[in-house]
Design a protein around this motif. Structure first.
Motif, short mmCIF file in Angstrom:
data_model
loop_
_atom_site.label_atom_id
_atom_site.label_comp_id
_atom_site.label_asym_id
_atom_site.label_seq_id
_atom_site.Cartn_x
_atom_site.Cartn_y
_atom_site.Cartn_z
N HIS A 102 49.49 32.22 55.06
CA HIS A 102 48.15 32.43 54.54
C HIS A 102 47.32 31.29 55.13
CE1 HIS A 102 44.76 31.83 51.82
NE2 HIS A 102 44.83 33.14 51.63
N LEU A 103 46.16 31.62 55.69
CA LEU A 103 45.33 30.63 56.37
C LEU A 103 44.09 30.30 55.55
CD1 LEU A 103 45.51 32.19 59.93
CD2 LEU A 103 46.91 30.35 58.98
N THR A 104 43.74 29.05 55.54
CA THR A 104 42.51 28.59 54.92
C THR A 104 41.73 27.82 55.97
OG1 THR A 104 43.58 28.41 52.76
CG2 THR A 104 41.50 27.24 53.05
N VAL A 105 40.50 28.28 56.21
CA VAL A 105 39.62 27.60 57.15
C VAL A 105 38.87 26.52 56.38
CG1 VAL A 105 37.71 27.84 58.78
CG2 VAL A 105 39.35 29.73 58.49
N ASP A 106 38.97 25.30 56.88
CA ASP A 106 38.28 24.17 56.28
C ASP A 106 37.33 23.60 57.33
OD1 ASP A 106 37.58 22.23 54.45
OD2 ASP A 106 39.56 21.29 54.35
N VAL A 107 36.51 22.68 56.93
CA VAL A 107 35.61 21.99 57.85
C VAL A 107 35.82 20.49 57.65
CG1 VAL A 107 33.64 22.09 56.27
CG2 VAL A 107 33.23 21.84 58.69
N VAL A 108 35.94 19.78 58.77
CA VAL A 108 36.19 18.33 58.72
C VAL A 108 35.25 17.62 59.68
CG1 VAL A 108 38.63 18.60 58.05
CG2 VAL A 108 38.01 18.49 60.48
N PRO A 109 34.99 16.35 59.44
CA PRO A 109 34.13 15.60 60.37
C PRO A 109 34.79 15.52 61.74
CG PRO A 109 34.46 14.38 58.32
CD PRO A 109 35.40 15.54 58.29
N GLY A 110 33.97 15.45 62.77
CA GLY A 110 34.47 15.31 64.14
C GLY A 110 33.95 16.44 65.00
N ARG A 111 34.03 16.23 66.28
CA ARG A 111 33.54 17.25 67.21
C ARG A 111 34.70 18.07 67.73
NH1 ARG A 111 28.49 17.60 69.06
NH2 ARG A 111 29.28 18.48 70.99
N GLY A 112 34.54 19.36 67.66
CA GLY A 112 35.50 20.28 68.24
C GLY A 112 34.97 20.76 69.58
N SER A 113 35.17 22.02 69.84
CA SER A 113 34.74 22.61 71.10
C SER A 113 33.23 22.72 71.18
CB SER A 113 35.35 24.00 71.24
OG SER A 113 34.77 24.67 72.33
N GLY A 114 32.70 22.57 72.36
CA GLY A 114 31.28 22.77 72.58
C GLY A 114 30.88 24.23 72.49
N PHE A 115 31.84 25.15 72.45
CA PHE A 115 31.53 26.58 72.40
C PHE A 115 31.43 27.11 70.98
CE2 PHE A 115 33.73 26.13 76.53
CZ PHE A 115 32.65 26.43 77.34
N SER A 116 32.00 26.44 70.03
CA SER A 116 31.96 26.90 68.65
C SER A 116 30.65 26.44 68.01
CB SER A 116 33.17 26.37 67.88
OG SER A 116 33.32 27.04 66.65
N LEU A 117 30.05 27.29 67.20
CA LEU A 117 28.71 27.04 66.67
C LEU A 117 28.58 25.77 65.84
CD1 LEU A 117 27.59 30.62 65.57
CD2 LEU A 117 26.78 29.28 67.53
N GLU A 118 29.65 25.30 65.24
CA GLU A 118 29.54 24.12 64.37
C GLU A 118 29.51 22.81 65.16
OE1 GLU A 118 33.93 24.25 65.02
OE2 GLU A 118 32.32 25.70 64.90
N ALA A 119 29.82 22.84 66.45
CA ALA A 119 29.92 21.60 67.24
C ALA A 119 28.69 20.70 67.13
CB ALA A 119 30.24 21.93 68.70
N PRO A 120 27.48 21.22 67.24
CA PRO A 120 26.31 20.33 67.14
C PRO A 120 26.12 19.70 65.76
CG PRO A 120 25.70 22.40 68.19
CD PRO A 120 27.08 22.56 67.65
N GLU A 121 26.82 20.21 64.76
CA GLU A 121 26.71 19.68 63.39
C GLU A 121 27.55 18.42 63.17
OE1 GLU A 121 24.81 21.32 60.95
OE2 GLU A 121 24.16 22.69 62.54
#
Length: 140
Positions: free
Chosen positions: A82-101
């Motif tokens: 079972h997967l849970t998507v979380d959000v954490v500080p740090g930069r991921g990929s430049g292609f994913s929408l959350e990157a500039p956040e």
């Protein structure tokens, strides 16, 4: 049969971010591919900006109507979880929408219980990209 067993969900923080991103970019989708580095993180795209492949598996919808797709090879690896998507500080990929956040999406997983697995085994197979060609709401 009742609704499918939930295979993926969001933490409250991830759900809030998805709603903000959708407010800015319009409807969004997730895709979990394989590979190393950012390829192993769930990526968030505007719906229509990422083409789902015929073998990709639709795990379900999160944050209301946001589809969560996974590549077939990753699904083979993660199918017992079972997967849970979380959000954490740090930069991921430049292609994913959350990157500039200044944050990135991250998967947390747990092994399905025996009861969950039995229910899943009794359900029809999950839809794939090939199955949803006639349902534009599920395709990017």
């Amino acid at each position: 049969m009742d609704a499918r067993t939930r295979r993926v969900e969001l933490t409250p923080a991830a759900e809030d971010l998805v709603r903000r991103l959708a407010g800015t970019h319009g409807p969004v989708m997730f895709h979990q591919s394989g590979g190393c580095c950012d390829g192993s993180a769930p990526m968030c795209y505007p719906r229509g900006e990422f083409r789902v492949g015929a073998q990709d598996v639709l795990l379900g919808h999160v944050a209301g109507d946001t589809p969560f797709w996974m590549s077939a090879d990753q699904y083979a690896y993660w199918r017992h979880t079972h997967l849970t998507v979380d959000v954490v500080p740090g930069r991921g990929s430049g292609f994913s929408l959350e990157a500039p956040e200044g944050v990135r999406f991250l998967l947390r997983s747990r092994v399905l219980t025996d009861e969950e697995w039995e229910r899943i085994e009794a359900e029809p197979p999950l839809p794939t990209g090939a199955d949803t060609a006639d349902r534009p709401d599920d395709r990017p």
